[in-house]
Design a protein around this motif. Structure first.
Motif, mmCIF file in Angstrom:
data_model
loop_
_atom_site.group_PDB
_atom_site.id
_atom_site.type_symbol
_atom_site.label_atom_id
_atom_site.label_comp_id
_atom_site.label_asym_id
_atom_site.label_seq_id
_atom_site.Cartn_x
_atom_site.Cartn_y
_atom_site.Cartn_z
ATOM 1 N N ILE B 26 56.511 31.170 72.704
ATOM 2 C CA ILE B 26 56.399 31.641 71.222
ATOM 3 C C ILE B 26 55.783 33.104 71.113
ATOM 4 C CG2 ILE B 26 56.013 31.221 68.805
ATOM 5 C CD1 ILE B 26 55.558 28.757 69.110
ATOM 6 N N TYR B 31 55.494 34.656 62.063
ATOM 7 C CA TYR B 31 55.229 34.059 61.261
ATOM 8 C C TYR B 31 55.536 34.989 59.287
ATOM 9 C CZ TYR B 31 53.334 30.334 57.879
ATOM 10 O OH TYR B 31 53.877 29.855 56.452
ATOM 11 N N SER B 287 51.436 22.734 67.283
ATOM 12 C CA SER B 287 52.777 21.528 67.785
ATOM 13 C C SER B 287 53.574 22.859 68.129
ATOM 14 C CB SER B 287 52.998 23.272 66.137
ATOM 15 O OG SER B 287 52.849 24.352 66.040
ATOM 16 N N TYR B 367 56.702 24.231 65.492
ATOM 17 C CA TYR B 367 56.797 25.663 64.719
ATOM 18 C C TYR B 367 57.738 25.939 63.754
ATOM 19 C CZ TYR B 367 56.442 30.594 65.127
ATOM 20 O OH TYR B 367 55.629 31.966 64.228
ATOM 21 N N TYR B 369 60.446 27.862 63.392
ATOM 22 C CA TYR B 369 61.473 28.979 63.949
ATOM 23 C C TYR B 369 62.609 29.522 62.839
ATOM 24 C CZ TYR B 369 59.914 27.911 68.756
ATOM 25 O OH TYR B 369 59.461 27.971 70.044
#
Lengths: 511, 440
Positions: B26, B31, B287, B367, B369
């Motif tokens: 990631i 975010y 996660s 996560y 996405y």
């Protein structure tokens, strides 16, 4: 392996097992006496054959198990159960002696313990050392493609030794160690960066690094300490990383670089102060370096003891400041003498020693304080001792205060970075305010004190403070509000308020 | 395998290694407060285009329509995401419901109930699925499928046939006969926990690095070219990490297992290449996809060029053989919400659905996405392994286009003492077990 060596080893094993009740596994044997694993196993085999009875033997059986699913099984069994265990294997299984010991422990992990302690010792050795744990030299398989990055340079693993190249007598390994140390004494001279690097060693000890700074991070602090006295002069000139180039400039740089490690977690203040002192002393006097001697070990002990003493001095200065804020202005002068002797950072560090709340840009000082809390002691006389000592610089005296002269010497020879760094310090003060409440505040105490100190210092000491006096009074004039704070009188206009208590004037100002 | 001229010295074999973990890192995602609808949308889009192309071969005559376009009695094919309504699945809203109805006792490890039903959802709407051919116990929320059937009078969609995405295309397995090279898979080391046996682990390390055993065994060990540790390497007592400040003696209790693991990994990394994946109990994020364990946790081992810290799930290629594996969270979650005869069947299903973790983000942390779904399996692996399971199992499954996958369930080493060895020549695998029983 020579017959005599074998015999001698066998006898040693016997004594270890019977007298010291130690578990001698083949791995332990191989690491301890620098022989390959296969040799060690053979040796244990001979030992078992020669020495019957009284000792328990653990065998390692390995082979394919009987059963529908192919499964390769390796098991440790004790002597009595050997035959029975062999039945479970399909076909031939190889039997080797795993360990000998006086008795079989209930918990199998005990067998592993001695080996692990040894592994831990090997693991803790300095990064640069390539010991048998790190290059896996005693196994039966050579892996030439394995590389270990030390200081950014790959170190290729050695091929496994087939013959013992080292005599029996040598216990903990590292023939390489003395050589490496010498080698690294020269290399890390460029190493001595500011304390943040040092701190990184302690806090992260990251194995690999790409930058120049971090390359040297790998070394543990003891290496640094050893190296410190040896490489000071060069270190000063070779400073890179957070500091700027040039020795003088790097000195200023270090002064400002010190705040950087605020992000580093609070370490044992011991090391912090150690390194502070170390690097400070480093820059200061050549005599320090020489006097500390060439013997690394001695250096370490000397350095450590001097550091300890140094910390004691700091303690006193802590109390110093507490008292300063509340009572006599006389003490500031002693403080200032120390201040002027030390770097500005140090002084501000001491200041922050008292403020146990905020972590400003001198976290190291805070760390020192946290560990150095001591009861009030009569320090006046000690301070005067400090004042008395001049440029002798040798930290050879047993009295704790003798370290201070070192500091003072350092201060002298390195022109103070005074103009650049803030001279104010935060100090916790308790007072009764105009309403009769007892107020404990964090107060900026600074230039006034400095200026005062400067004055008084001039009377007390000559050479030490001449250079610093002018420096001190410079910034002192700038901060007049601070001046008012430090007199210890009743009405104070505190620049820094207790954060919980607002200033009523601020209401009007904001409008 | 080579015998050196030097006495008793074998050379370890080498292999080419390529990591394909980029999709799971990631690094570039940001975010911005987004929720999970985007990942579902991305998933639907990705798989719908795929399914449309498959549907045209599967049912060429039947029209494809959206959920809203369903007409009663007319046979058609709809494509969408499955949602399984589960009575026993814990729901936060239950805490706020006014009536405290007696909820049947929930088994904590499985939330299935006979009353569960499936719903198909696409962008336009949802429709409840009926019919006998589709069994709710097999499916879970989050799978994208194509369904052939018709709408009933009651408003349900009666399913006649189900089309899953099927196994993805696979790169060709390198068939030239070569020497035996082995890769060892192990998981659940649980270093530092009270029920792990450090002697067993040390035996394992001694064996693969070539200390233990006679020549024959060491020559076998020299053929091991890679080790993958699939999660749960550290066993920190759970009571310590509950968010409270720790006393200094507790701090060392947390740090000790990691230091011990570092020493052990150091011994392995000094001998052969090593991949370590994070697991549910490791100091990594919660996660999926779990990011690699930080190098600073392993100061000793990270210095080696053979040490690699990888994501979970982990995808890599060795000698042109593709491996894909997780530390067990995806299969464990499937087990809670569906039924199968063994773990390998769950694994097979995920491959056939072309999605590693279909229950993410519904019940499995994931996560959020925004424009991709990294768990979509684009290329079929040759070996698919899942760590931290109860026992060692293995099977080969075949796909409709000649794909060939070795499924491996790797057991927890601290409990079983079993690691798995895969032969790269023919993808045969066997167990490598260790025992240290002394008591009579």
């Amino acid at each position: 392996m020579a017959q005599t060596q074998t015999l001698a080893l066998v006898e040693e094993i016997e004594s270890l097992v019977s007298d010291k009740l130690q578990v001698v596994s083949y791995k332990w044997l191989s690491r301890n006496y620098m022989i390959s694993s296969n040799e060690a196993k053979r040796l244990l085999q001979e030992f078992v054959e020669k020495h019957d009875g009284g000792l328990e033997v653990v065998y390692a059986l390995s082979g394919w198990l009987k059963g529908s699913h192919p499964s390769y099984h390796i098991r440790l069994v004790t002597g009595p159960k050997l035959a029975e265990a062999q039945q479970e294997f399909d076909g031939n299984c190889s039997i080797q002696v795993y360990s000998v010991q006086a008795s079989i422990p209930k918990d199998p992990a005990v067998l592993w313990n001695a080996e692990f302690i040894q592994a831990e010792e090997l693991f803790k050795q300095p990064w640069s050392v390539d010991n048998c744990l790190r290059d896996n030299r005693f196994c039966g398989i050579s892996s030439s493609f394995v590389q270990r990055n030390v200081d950014g340079m790959p170190v290729v693993a050695a091929t496994p030794l087939t013959k013992a190249s080292v005599g029996i007598g040598q216990t903990k390994m590292n023939v390489l160690q003395p050589q490496k140390n010498i080698a690294h004494d020269t290399i890390p001279r460029a190493d001595l960066k500011s304390e943040d690097v040092v701190k990184d060693v302690k806090s992260e000890s990251n194995g690999t690094g790409s930058t120049g700074v971090h390359d040297q991070v790998n070394k543990p602090s003891e290496d640094k300490e050893k190296v410190v006295p040896a490489g000071k002069k060069k270190a000063q000139s070779d400073k890179s990383g957070s500091s700027t180039g040039g020795s003088l400039a790097s000195f200023w740089g270090r002064a400002s670089a010190k705040p950087k490690p605020s992000s580093v977690p609070v370490e044992s203040s011991n090391t912090v102060s150690n390194h502070n002192v170390a690097t400070e002393d480093a820059q200061a006097s050549a005599r320090e370096a020489d006097g500390s001697g060439d013997d690394d070990n001695q250096d370490v002990t000397v350095r450590r003891s001097s550091n300890r003493k140094r910390r004691v001095v700091f303690d006193l200065s802590d109390e110093d400041e507490d008292v300063v804020s509340l009572s006599s202005p006389e003490l500031p002068k002693k403080q200032s003498s120390q201040d002027s002797k030390q770097k500005d950072n140090k002084s501000s560090e001491k200041a922050t020693l008292n403020s146990d709340t905020k972590r400003e840009n001198k976290p190291m000082a805070k760390e020192e304080k946290s560990s150095d809390k001591k009861a009030n002691q009569p320090f006046q006389e000690e301070l005067s001792v400090i004042n008395k000592c001049t440029n002798n610089g040798k930290s050879s005296s047993e009295k704790p205060q003798s370290c201070a002269p070192d500091i003072s010497v350092n201060k002298d020879s390195t022109k103070n970075a005074a103009p650049g760094s803030p001279k104010r310090r935060k100090v916790m003060k308790t007072r009764i305010d105009e309403r009769g409440r007892e107020v404990t505040e964090v107060v900026w105490e600074g230039e006034e004190t400095e200026a005062k100190k400067a004055d008084k210092v001039a009377t007390k000491k000559s050479e030490n403070n001449v250079s610093t006096n002018s420096v001190n009074s410079g910034p002192a004039t700038k901060k007049t509000p601070a001046v008012a704070n430090t007199t210890g009188k009743g009405s104070k206009k505190t620049v820094n308020k207790d954060p919980k208590q607002g200033n009523i004037l601020s209401f009007f100002k904001r409008v | 395998m080579g015998m050196d001229s030097e006495k008793n010295s074998l050379c370890r074999l080498q292999c080419s290694y390529a990591s394909l973990d980029e999709a799971f890192e990631i690094g570039k995602e940001t975010y911005r407060g987004q929720q999970y609808s985007q990942i579902y949308f991305a998933r639907l889009h990705l798989m719908r285009t795929l399914l449309y192309s498959l549907v045209s071969q599967w049912k060429p005559q039947t029209p494809v329509c959206t959920v809203l376009g369903l007409e009663q009695g007319k046979e058609c094919v709809i494509v969408g995401t499955l949602y399984k309504h589960m009575k026993l699945k814990p729901c936060i809203l239950d805490e706020y419901s006014k009536e405290r109805s007696a909820v049947p006792l929930v088994r904590p490890h499985n939330f299935m109930h006979d009353d569960d039903y499936l719903v198909l959802e696409d962008e336009s709407g949802r429709v409840k699925l009926g019919g006998d051919l589709i069994s709710p116990s097999v499916f879970v929320t989050g799978i994208v499928v194509a369904l052939h059937g018709k709408e009933t009078g009651a408003g349900d969609f009666s399913v006649l046939e189900v089309l899953e995405a099927g196994l993805p295309p696979q790169i060709e397995f390198p068939l030239k006969s070569r020497e035996d090279k082995y890769i060892v898979l192990v998981s659940g080391l649980n270093v530092g926990s009270s029920d792990s046996n450090p002697l067993q682990l040390q035996l394992f390390i001694d064996h693969i690095t070539g200390h233990l055993g006679d020549e024959k065994e060491q020559s076998i060990a020299s053929q091991i070219v890679h080790v993958v540790i699939a999660g749960n390497s550290i066993g920190i007592p759970r009571g310590l990490v509950n968010g409270q400040n720790l006393a200094s003696k507790d701090l060392s209790r947390i740090a000790e297992p990691i230091k011990e693991l570092d020493i052990l990994l150091n011994q392995i990394a000094a001998g052969l290449p090593l991949d370590i994946m994070p697991g549910p109990n490791d100091p990594a994020n919660f996660s999926l996809p779990q990011q690699p364990l930080h190098r600073c946790l392993f100061p000793g081992s990270a210095a080696y060029n053979t040490f690699r810290s990888c994501t979970n799930p982990h995808s890599f290629e060795i000698d042109n053989i593709r491996f894909l594996g997780t530390s067990g969270q995806n299969v464990d979650d499937l087990e809670k919400y569906s039924d199968a005869k063994d773990k390998l069947e769950f694994m097979e299903r995920t491959l056939r659905w072309r999605h590693l973790a279909p229950t993410a983000p519904n019940t499995l942390g994931c996560y959020p996405y925004t424009d991709s779904d990294p768990f979509f399996i684009e290329s079929c692996p040759h070996v698919y392994f899942v760590g931290n399971q109860d026992k060692y199992e293995s099977r080969v499954i075949k796909g409709s286009e000649g794909q060939f996958v070795r499924l491996i369930s790797v057991p927890k080493f601290s409990e079983s003492g079993v690691a798995v060895v895969v032969n790269l020549r023919d993808l045969e695998c066997h167990a490598l077990s260790f025992g240290t029983q002394f008591s009579s």
